[in-house]
Design an enzyme around this catalytic site. Sequence first.
Site, PDB file in Angstrom:
ATOM      1  N   ASP A 259       0.877  -1.171   0.000  1.00 34.86           N
ATOM      2  CA  ASP A 259       0.000   0.000   0.000  1.00 34.86           C
ATOM      3  C   ASP A 259       0.915   1.222   0.000  1.00 34.86           C
ATOM      4  OD1 ASP A 259      -1.715   2.106   0.479  1.00 34.86           O
ATOM      5  OD2 ASP A 259      -2.905   1.040   1.975  1.00 34.86           O
ATOM      6  N   VAL A 260       0.999   1.906  -1.133  1.00 34.66           N
ATOM      7  CA  VAL A 260       1.972   2.991  -1.270  1.00 34.66           C
ATOM      8  C   VAL A 260       1.657   4.193  -0.380  1.00 34.66           C
ATOM      9  CG1 VAL A 260       2.583   2.324  -3.623  1.00 34.66           C
ATOM     10  CG2 VAL A 260       0.794   4.044  -3.260  1.00 34.66           C
TER      11      VAL A 260
ATOM     12  N   TYR B  58      -8.650  14.455  -8.425  1.00 37.06           N
ATOM     13  CA  TYR B  58      -7.815  13.712  -9.371  1.00 37.06           C
ATOM     14  C   TYR B  58      -6.913  14.662 -10.153  1.00 37.06           C
ATOM     15  CZ  TYR B  58      -6.537  10.421 -13.059  1.00 37.06           C
ATOM     16  OH  TYR B  58      -5.828   9.625 -13.946  1.00 37.06           O
TER      17      TYR B  58
ATOM     18  N   LYS C 189      -2.770  14.833 -10.035  1.00 37.11           N
ATOM     19  CA  LYS C 189      -1.971  14.571 -11.228  1.00 37.11           C
ATOM     20  C   LYS C 189      -1.147  15.796 -11.637  1.00 37.11           C
ATOM     21  CE  LYS C 189      -3.097  10.287 -11.800  1.00 37.11           C
ATOM     22  NZ  LYS C 189      -2.086   9.202 -11.648  1.00 37.11           N
TER      23      LYS C 189
END
Length: 249
Positions: A63-64, A154, A158
């Site tokens: 799990d990053v 999102y 990004k």
Amino acid sequence: MFRLDGRVALVTGASSGLGVAFARHLAAAGARVAVAARRTAMLERTVAAVEEAGGTAVAVTTDVRDPEQCRLAVEGAREALGGLDVLVNNAGIGSAVPATRETPDEFRSVVDLNLHGAYWMAQACARVMEPGSSVINISSVLGLTTAGLPQAAYSASKAGLIGLTRDLAQQWGPRKGIRVNAIAPGFVETEMTEQYHPDYVAGVIRPRLLVGRFGSPDEIAAVGAWLASPAAGYVTGQTIVVDGGMSIT
């Protein structure tokens, strides 16, 4: 110059979609590949796909969002495969919530995985990588433009990855000899885009695609394999946009 023989790559978000394609293409270029994600069973499918094609792969369930799990993933990849030369920071989730209704937890969950997770994993890798290594962050065309949906979390995550890429490139290039770049994919045929309503695709997205179609995971992964290779040895701090022309329409 396009080969990765003798190199070891770690791909996050490798249980489906683009992550699987990155793992396959890196292995096809000669790299030994560690694949990381939270879904162990799906990771094993990725390992099997790489091995069936003649490559070498191992799974490291991770799990990053947890810096310690990132450290353990790096340690596991190095122990199993003998080093670490390439990171593809692909783990991420999408969201489409109107900004006036988005809760703090909804916003934070997207940023925590997409941006914070990429940073923790890059940090863990850079601590052990040798000069000549490469970090590739997977951003999105939505970090550069909009697409008619409410995607604040999102898009912010990004866009943040693009800024992170530039900063890590200037930190780690001179001191560590590590190149850091990003890919900004456009709309690609994956599990995520399959959920879009046909009217949205036909009315909003397709008119902006200069090539007239969605991309394929293989087209994005091929750019990743190039960025990881000696052929891209003079490229760092860049965001390579692979979007069928959407960002210029």
